[in-house]
Design a protein around this motif. Structure first.
Motif, PDB file in Angstrom:
ATOM      1  N   PHE A   1      -2.713   2.255   3.310  1.00  0.00           N
ATOM      2  CA  PHE A   1      -2.390   1.159   4.223  1.00  0.00           C
ATOM      3  C   PHE A   1      -2.002  -0.119   3.487  1.00  0.00           C
ATOM      4  N   GLN A   2      -2.594  -0.370   2.328  1.00  0.00           N
ATOM      5  CA  GLN A   2      -2.200  -1.540   1.542  1.00  0.00           C
ATOM      6  C   GLN A   2      -0.741  -1.433   1.119  1.00  0.00           C
ATOM      7  N   THR A   3      -0.359  -0.277   0.605  1.00  0.00           N
ATOM      8  CA  THR A   3       1.016  -0.123   0.131  1.00  0.00           C
ATOM      9  C   THR A   3       2.013  -0.085   1.287  1.00  0.00           C
TER      10      THR A   3
ATOM     11  N   ASN B   1     -11.878   7.237   0.722  1.00  0.00           N
ATOM     12  CA  ASN B   1     -11.726   5.874   1.239  1.00  0.00           C
ATOM     13  C   ASN B   1     -10.694   5.098   0.440  1.00  0.00           C
ATOM     14  N   GLU B   2     -10.677   5.321  -0.854  1.00  0.00           N
ATOM     15  CA  GLU B   2      -9.719   4.623  -1.702  1.00  0.00           C
ATOM     16  C   GLU B   2      -8.291   5.067  -1.397  1.00  0.00           C
ATOM     17  N   PHE B   3      -8.112   6.343  -1.095  1.00  0.00           N
ATOM     18  CA  PHE B   3      -6.773   6.816  -0.726  1.00  0.00           C
ATOM     19  C   PHE B   3      -6.296   6.133   0.551  1.00  0.00           C
TER      20      PHE B   3
ATOM     21  N   TRP C   1       8.027   2.683  -1.108  1.00  0.00           N
ATOM     22  CA  TRP C   1       6.668   2.923  -0.618  1.00  0.00           C
ATOM     23  C   TRP C   1       6.059   4.155  -1.273  1.00  0.00           C
ATOM     24  N   TRP C   2       6.828   5.233  -1.361  1.00  0.00           N
ATOM     25  CA  TRP C   2       6.299   6.451  -1.949  1.00  0.00           C
ATOM     26  C   TRP C   2       5.926   6.232  -3.409  1.00  0.00           C
ATOM     27  N   LEU C   3       6.804   5.587  -4.173  1.00  0.00           N
ATOM     28  CA  LEU C   3       6.510   5.320  -5.584  1.00  0.00           C
ATOM     29  C   LEU C   3       5.283   4.425  -5.736  1.00  0.00           C
ATOM     30  N   GLN C   4       5.213   3.378  -4.916  1.00  0.00           N
ATOM     31  CA  GLN C   4       4.077   2.447  -5.022  1.00  0.00           C
ATOM     32  C   GLN C   4       2.772   3.146  -4.651  1.00  0.00           C
ATOM     33  N   LEU C   5       2.779   3.915  -3.578  1.00  0.00           N
ATOM     34  CA  LEU C   5       1.578   4.640  -3.166  1.00  0.00           C
ATOM     35  C   LEU C   5       1.171   5.655  -4.229  1.00  0.00           C
TER      36      LEU C   5
END
Length: 140
Positions: free
Chosen positions: A90-92, A83-85, A122-126
């Protein structure tokens, strides 16, 4: 609930918040450096008042986004990694889209640049946000 477990839960939420902030900070610094290289901005241009205000706004935006979407609502002892993933995904995605349209589209570059910088951001933030969150969930 006893006092010791309440203190432990509050401490875990605080670490969760601080690690999110550190991941946002690290990714933002990387993106600013990468963008400055792509846009051929001298290093002194990175420390302007405008850039500092934008950076502060980005940090505040991310923390508000994470708070509103429930990242800090529950104790980390009650969260599942799956769930956290999905929540982090979606947040990032949403956060990076907003920042892309507000800040990155102002860059006078071709579409390939915009495409690459968005997906890199996006990839780095995720990756970094989920990595630090996943470590915390694992240790909890």
């Amino acid at each position: 609930m006893n006092e010791k477990s309440l203190i432990l839960k509050n401490r875990a939420k605080t670490y969760y918040f601080l690690l999110d902030f550190l991941s946002i900070l690290l990714v933002w610094v990387l993106i600013v450096v990468i963008r400055s290289g792509q846009l051929h901005i001298h290093a002194a241009g990175l420390l302007t008042r405008t850039q500092l205000v934008r950076s502060l706004a980005v940090f505040v935006f991310w923390m508000i986004l994470f708070t509103i979407t429930g990242a800090y609502r529950y104790s980390i002892f009650e969260k599942s990694r799956l769930n956290e993933f999905f929540m982090t995904f979606f947040q990032t995605l949403f956060g990076c889209l907003v920042i892309f349209f507000v800040l990155f589209l102002r860059d006078k570059e071709d579409y390939g640049y915009h495409f690459k910088i968005f997906f890199l951001y996006w990839w780095l933030q995720l990756a970094l946000t989920f990595f630090v969150r996943g470590l915390q969930l694992r240790w909890a």
